[in-house]
Design a protein around this motif. Structure first.
Motif, short mmCIF file in Angstrom:
data_model
loop_
_atom_site.label_atom_id
_atom_site.label_comp_id
_atom_site.label_asym_id
_atom_site.label_seq_id
_atom_site.Cartn_x
_atom_site.Cartn_y
_atom_site.Cartn_z
N TYR A 152 -7.90 -58.91 -56.12
CA TYR A 152 -8.61 -57.71 -55.68
C TYR A 152 -10.00 -58.00 -55.10
CZ TYR A 152 -11.74 -57.81 -59.72
OH TYR A 152 -12.71 -58.15 -60.62
N ASP A 155 -9.21 -58.46 -51.48
CA ASP A 155 -8.48 -57.36 -50.85
C ASP A 155 -9.15 -56.03 -51.19
OD1 ASP A 155 -6.69 -55.64 -49.71
OD2 ASP A 155 -4.92 -56.42 -50.74
N HIS A 156 -10.10 -55.62 -50.37
CA HIS A 156 -10.88 -54.41 -50.66
C HIS A 156 -10.06 -53.13 -50.52
CE1 HIS A 156 -15.07 -56.45 -49.93
NE2 HIS A 156 -14.32 -57.09 -50.80
N SER A 157 -8.88 -53.21 -49.93
CA SER A 157 -8.02 -52.03 -49.82
C SER A 157 -7.53 -51.58 -51.20
CB SER A 157 -6.83 -52.32 -48.91
OG SER A 157 -5.99 -53.33 -49.48
N SER A 161 -7.53 -47.66 -54.34
CA SER A 161 -6.13 -47.22 -54.40
C SER A 161 -5.45 -47.48 -55.74
CB SER A 161 -5.32 -47.89 -53.29
OG SER A 161 -5.33 -49.30 -53.44
#
Length: 209
Positions: A152, A155-157, A161
């Motif tokens: 994580y 992966d900032h998306s 979420s």
């Protein structure tokens, strides 16, 4: 070449600066850990026992905070030659330096390791496990650790979420544990400088005699 008394004065000045720097970093570390207990400035998570184990361990409070602050006080008192430190023999000063360095080193090291593990495991939050299997359910846990998600941190998306509650749990977790990691790393560096300074002071004391 500097004379021995001049070197001794420089060593004491260095101790004062190091003591002040370590003390300031200890207060910042304690503050960062305290804020982690109140996600989004909400006390209800703490009252409900919904705070992650890394924050509850409080290594920034008692390790990078209290232990380092105690060591910083000893270092400052040595630098200012306060009270019983005013006429301390070189070997006694060295013993105090080793004691304070060991205390600060242990506290900073515990804080550094805990912060690193916390960043690796990710935040404690409520997440929807249906994203990972067919069962519709929500639970509190460590989604980035238990469910073997992607990393994580890169992966900032995933930041907005995965964790449903508290809001911005990932940002809060990363920001303050990163601050703790940096503070403890700075403390380790300052302790190393203090040890070098103490050995130089001891050497100069013997040269002066």
């Amino acid at each position: 070449m500097l004379s021995s008394p001049c070197m001794m004065a420089c060593s004491r000045t260095c101790s004062r600066i190091l003591g002040l720097s370590l003390g300031t970093s200890a207060l910042f570390a304690a503050g960062a850990n305290a804020v982690l207990l109140f996600p989004n400035w909400d006390v209800t998570y703490l009252l409900r026992g919904l705070i992650g184990k890394h924050a509850m361990l409080g290594s920034g409070l008692w390790g990078g905070g209290l232990m380092v602050l105690t060591a910083a006080t000893l270092i400052s008192m040595t630098g200012w030659r306060y009270s019983c430190f005013s006429k301390s023999a070189p070997c006694r000063n060295m013993l105090i330096a080793l004691l304070s360095s060991g205390l600060a080193l242990l506290g900073a090291l515990v804080c550094f390791i805990t912060s690193g593990v916390a960043l690796k495991d990710g935040p404690f939050c409520m997440f929807d496990i249906s994203s990972f299997n067919q069962t519709q359910a929500w639970k509190y846990g460590y989604p980035f650790k238990d469910l073997h998600s992607k990393n994580y941190l890169y992966d900032h998306s995933l930041w907005n979420s995965v964790c449903l509650e508290p809001s911005k749990a990932v940002v809060w977790h990363v920001a303050f544990f990163s601050a703790l990691l940096c503070m403890s790393l700075l403390q380790l560096l300052l302790v190393l400088i203090h040890l070098i300074n103490s050995f130089l002071s001891l050497f100069c004391s013997f040269c002066e005699k």
